[in-house]
Design a protein around this motif. Structure first.
Motif, PDB file in Angstrom:
ATOM      1  N   GLN A 109     -71.669  65.768  -4.647  1.00  0.00           N
ATOM      2  CA  GLN A 109     -71.430  66.710  -3.560  1.00  0.00           C
ATOM      3  C   GLN A 109     -71.366  65.995  -2.206  1.00  0.00           C
ATOM      4  OE1 GLN A 109     -74.049  70.169  -3.680  1.00  0.00           O
ATOM      5  NE2 GLN A 109     -74.072  70.119  -5.910  1.00  0.00           N
ATOM      6  N   ILE A 110     -72.249  65.031  -1.999  1.00  0.00           N
ATOM      7  CA  ILE A 110     -72.234  64.260  -0.749  1.00  0.00           C
ATOM      8  C   ILE A 110     -70.921  63.490  -0.625  1.00  0.00           C
ATOM      9  CG2 ILE A 110     -73.324  62.330   0.482  1.00  0.00           C
ATOM     10  CD1 ILE A 110     -76.007  63.296  -0.771  1.00  0.00           C
ATOM     11  N   LEU A 111     -70.475  62.900  -1.711  1.00  0.00           N
ATOM     12  CA  LEU A 111     -69.205  62.174  -1.706  1.00  0.00           C
ATOM     13  C   LEU A 111     -68.032  63.123  -1.452  1.00  0.00           C
ATOM     14  CD1 LEU A 111     -69.764  59.719  -4.701  1.00  0.00           C
ATOM     15  CD2 LEU A 111     -69.682  59.126  -2.270  1.00  0.00           C
ATOM     16  N   ALA A 112     -68.107  64.331  -1.989  1.00  0.00           N
ATOM     17  CA  ALA A 112     -67.044  65.315  -1.766  1.00  0.00           C
ATOM     18  C   ALA A 112     -66.929  65.655  -0.283  1.00  0.00           C
ATOM     19  CB  ALA A 112     -67.303  66.574  -2.586  1.00  0.00           C
ATOM     20  N   ALA A 113     -68.071  65.722   0.410  1.00  0.00           N
ATOM     21  CA  ALA A 113     -68.050  65.981   1.855  1.00  0.00           C
ATOM     22  C   ALA A 113     -67.373  64.841   2.604  1.00  0.00           C
ATOM     23  CB  ALA A 113     -69.472  66.176   2.377  1.00  0.00           C
ATOM     24  N   LEU A 114     -67.352  63.656   1.991  1.00  0.00           N
ATOM     25  CA  LEU A 114     -66.684  62.493   2.568  1.00  0.00           C
ATOM     26  C   LEU A 114     -65.244  62.373   2.060  1.00  0.00           C
ATOM     27  CD1 LEU A 114     -69.677  60.042   2.139  1.00  0.00           C
ATOM     28  CD2 LEU A 114     -68.712  60.759   4.347  1.00  0.00           C
ATOM     29  N   ASN A 115     -64.752  63.453   1.454  1.00  0.00           N
ATOM     30  CA  ASN A 115     -63.380  63.515   0.922  1.00  0.00           C
ATOM     31  C   ASN A 115     -63.150  62.545  -0.236  1.00  0.00           C
ATOM     32  OD1 ASN A 115     -62.706  65.399   3.044  1.00  0.00           O
ATOM     33  ND2 ASN A 115     -62.574  63.647   4.427  1.00  0.00           N
ATOM     34  N   ILE A 116     -64.219  62.263  -0.973  1.00  0.00           N
ATOM     35  CA  ILE A 116     -64.121  61.434  -2.178  1.00  0.00           C
ATOM     36  C   ILE A 116     -64.431  62.344  -3.362  1.00  0.00           C
ATOM     37  CG2 ILE A 116     -64.982  59.394  -3.379  1.00  0.00           C
ATOM     38  CD1 ILE A 116     -65.914  58.347  -0.637  1.00  0.00           C
ATOM     39  N   ARG A 117     -63.402  62.784  -4.061  1.00  0.00           N
ATOM     40  CA  ARG A 117     -63.581  63.836  -5.057  1.00  0.00           C
ATOM     41  C   ARG A 117     -63.096  63.464  -6.462  1.00  0.00           C
ATOM     42  NH1 ARG A 117     -64.098  69.226  -2.686  1.00  0.00           N
ATOM     43  NH2 ARG A 117     -64.238  69.067  -0.417  1.00  0.00           N
ATOM     44  N   ASP A 118     -62.235  62.508  -6.582  1.00  0.00           N
ATOM     45  CA  ASP A 118     -61.608  62.237  -7.880  1.00  0.00           C
ATOM     46  C   ASP A 118     -62.364  61.185  -8.688  1.00  0.00           C
ATOM     47  OD1 ASP A 118     -59.577  64.057  -7.282  1.00  0.00           O
ATOM     48  OD2 ASP A 118     -58.439  62.527  -6.196  1.00  0.00           O
ATOM     49  N   LEU A 119     -63.637  61.412  -8.881  1.00  0.00           N
ATOM     50  CA  LEU A 119     -64.466  60.497  -9.663  1.00  0.00           C
ATOM     51  C   LEU A 119     -64.771  61.157 -10.999  1.00  0.00           C
ATOM     52  CD1 LEU A 119     -66.903  59.383  -6.820  1.00  0.00           C
ATOM     53  CD2 LEU A 119     -64.851  58.211  -7.618  1.00  0.00           C
ATOM     54  N   GLN A 120     -64.476  60.467 -12.090  1.00  0.00           N
ATOM     55  CA  GLN A 120     -64.552  61.082 -13.409  1.00  0.00           C
ATOM     56  C   GLN A 120     -65.888  60.853 -14.122  1.00  0.00           C
ATOM     57  OE1 GLN A 120     -62.074  63.110 -14.294  1.00  0.00           O
ATOM     58  NE2 GLN A 120     -61.110  62.577 -12.343  1.00  0.00           N
ATOM     59  N   THR A 121     -66.429  59.654 -14.018  1.00  0.00           N
ATOM     60  CA  THR A 121     -67.616  59.315 -14.802  1.00  0.00           C
ATOM     61  C   THR A 121     -68.851  59.177 -13.925  1.00  0.00           C
ATOM     62  OG1 THR A 121     -67.316  56.915 -14.605  1.00  0.00           O
ATOM     63  CG2 THR A 121     -66.115  58.039 -16.377  1.00  0.00           C
ATOM     64  N   ALA A 122     -69.998  59.204 -14.568  1.00  0.00           N
ATOM     65  CA  ALA A 122     -71.260  59.025 -13.852  1.00  0.00           C
ATOM     66  C   ALA A 122     -71.317  57.664 -13.167  1.00  0.00           C
ATOM     67  CB  ALA A 122     -72.435  59.179 -14.817  1.00  0.00           C
ATOM     68  N   ASN A 123     -70.814  56.638 -13.843  1.00  0.00           N
ATOM     69  CA  ASN A 123     -70.818  55.298 -13.253  1.00  0.00           C
ATOM     70  C   ASN A 123     -69.951  55.232 -12.001  1.00  0.00           C
ATOM     71  OD1 ASN A 123     -72.581  54.104 -15.058  1.00  0.00           O
ATOM     72  ND2 ASN A 123     -70.966  53.406 -16.447  1.00  0.00           N
ATOM     73  N   GLU A 124     -68.816  55.923 -12.029  1.00  0.00           N
ATOM     74  CA  GLU A 124     -67.946  55.948 -10.849  1.00  0.00           C
ATOM     75  C   GLU A 124     -68.660  56.590  -9.665  1.00  0.00           C
ATOM     76  OE1 GLU A 124     -63.352  56.153 -12.323  1.00  0.00           O
ATOM     77  OE2 GLU A 124     -64.546  57.966 -12.580  1.00  0.00           O
ATOM     78  N   VAL A 125     -69.360  57.686  -9.936  1.00  0.00           N
ATOM     79  CA  VAL A 125     -70.099  58.375  -8.872  1.00  0.00           C
ATOM     80  C   VAL A 125     -71.194  57.469  -8.315  1.00  0.00           C
ATOM     81  CG1 VAL A 125     -71.594  60.328  -8.321  1.00  0.00           C
ATOM     82  CG2 VAL A 125     -69.610  60.661  -9.809  1.00  0.00           C
ATOM     83  N   GLU A 126     -71.983  56.883  -9.188  1.00  0.00           N
ATOM     84  CA  GLU A 126     -73.087  56.017  -8.758  1.00  0.00           C
ATOM     85  C   GLU A 126     -72.567  54.824  -7.963  1.00  0.00           C
ATOM     86  OE1 GLU A 126     -76.178  56.541  -8.877  1.00  0.00           O
ATOM     87  OE2 GLU A 126     -76.696  57.787 -10.603  1.00  0.00           O
ATOM     88  N   ASN A 127     -71.523  54.184  -8.458  1.00  0.00           N
ATOM     89  CA  ASN A 127     -70.990  52.995  -7.795  1.00  0.00           C
ATOM     90  C   ASN A 127     -70.404  53.323  -6.427  1.00  0.00           C
ATOM     91  OD1 ASN A 127     -71.702  51.396  -9.970  1.00  0.00           O
ATOM     92  ND2 ASN A 127     -69.694  51.509 -10.947  1.00  0.00           N
ATOM     93  N   LYS A 128     -69.656  54.416  -6.338  1.00  0.00           N
ATOM     94  CA  LYS A 128     -69.058  54.793  -5.058  1.00  0.00           C
ATOM     95  C   LYS A 128     -70.134  55.218  -4.059  1.00  0.00           C
ATOM     96  CE  LYS A 128     -65.404  54.798  -4.011  1.00  0.00           C
ATOM     97  NZ  LYS A 128     -64.598  53.854  -3.217  1.00  0.00           N
ATOM     98  N   TYR A 129     -71.135  55.932  -4.543  1.00  0.00           N
ATOM     99  CA  TYR A 129     -72.234  56.350  -3.668  1.00  0.00           C
ATOM    100  C   TYR A 129     -72.958  55.114  -3.111  1.00  0.00           C
ATOM    101  CZ  TYR A 129     -76.381  58.874  -2.049  1.00  0.00           C
ATOM    102  OH  TYR A 129     -77.404  59.385  -1.274  1.00  0.00           O
ATOM    103  N   ASP A 130     -73.255  54.157  -3.975  1.00  0.00           N
ATOM    104  CA  ASP A 130     -73.914  52.930  -3.533  1.00  0.00           C
ATOM    105  C   ASP A 130     -73.058  52.165  -2.531  1.00  0.00           C
ATOM    106  OD1 ASP A 130     -76.140  53.400  -5.067  1.00  0.00           O
ATOM    107  OD2 ASP A 130     -75.501  52.147  -6.749  1.00  0.00           O
TER     108      ASP A 130
END
Length: 236
Positions: free
Chosen positions: A46-67
């Motif tokens: 959700q935090i990434l979505a607020a930053l206009n980053i929405r097209d992440l498919q896997t848990a690893n993608e979310v974790e890596n982009k957030y970091d």
């Protein structure tokens, strides 16, 4: 023991209740770490979505982009003073639940997007049938919205529910939080569908969802207002 007696039925039922309760407690304790991890992952998404980053498919993608993009999760006070720096991510602001946010405990996510600093702040409110919540990303001028994400607990499908859709959320991009240079009172709001008079700081509401629109407006206004002290202090 007479299996047809009342006492046997009571004892049998009591034993079964204890066994079932034990099994449920055991399963719950085993699954809790996974459930907690899923909750944390959804929050990061959700935090990434607020930053206009929405097209992440896997848990690893979310974790890596957030970091990659989130530098710190600070905790500040309404006057802008820092309570916790959040340099050790996920230990300070990230752990603050929406219900625990107050003037002395305001989470701020400091982020870097393409070399520019963005600040993501949480907010919550109430719609027609239940809770509303979301995040808003603000540019480093502390007055221009970079992006937004909202969700809901139980708004009416097709009416209030579009608050969780990107089409509605994208309207906030580039909007101004304030109308004047004093930056003391938040002007950004959501108005009734078709009644935008100044698209500098007004967002078109949801068709046929007056109460959800009003709830979103109140959430955005009050959610940002509590961070005005931090915005102003950070510009100095």
């Amino acid at each position: 023991m007479n299996t047809n007696s009342n006492s046997y039925t009571i004892v049998y039922a009591s034993v079964m209740v204890v066994i079932v309760a034990f099994l449920l407690a055991f399963v719950s304790s085993v699954l809790k770490p996974t459930q907690d991890k899923n909750v944390e992952l959804d929050k990061k998404r959700q935090i990434l979505a607020a930053l206009n980053i929405r097209d992440l498919q896997t848990a690893n993608e979310v974790e890596n982009k957030y970091d990659e993009v989130v530098i710190a999760d600070m905790v500040v006070k309404a006057d802008g003073s820092c309570v916790k720096t959040g340099k050790e991510k996920d230990e300070d602001g990230f752990k603050v639940d929406n219900k625990d946010i107050n003037s002395g405990c305001l989470p701020v996510y400091v982020c870097k997007i393409n070399g520019s600093t963005k600040y993501v702040v949480p907010m919550s409110g109430r719609g027609l049938w239940g809770g509303l919540w979301g995040y808003m990303a603000v540019n480093d001028d502390f007055r221009t919205v970079f992006g937004a994400y909202f969700s809901h607990e139980s708004e009416t499908a097709g009416l209030g529910s579009p608050i969780a859709e990107q089409k509605f959320q994208d309207q906030f991009k580039g909007k101004q939080i304030f109308t004047d240079s004093a930056t003391s009172q938040v002007a950004l709001t959501v108005v009734k569908k078709g009644q935008v008079k100044d698209d500098t700081y007004e967002v078109d509401g949801l068709t046929g969802a007056t109460l959800t629109t009003k709830g979103a407006a109140a959430m955005v206004n009050s959610g940002l207002q509590q961070y005005v002290g931090f915005f102003n202090a950070s510009k100095k």
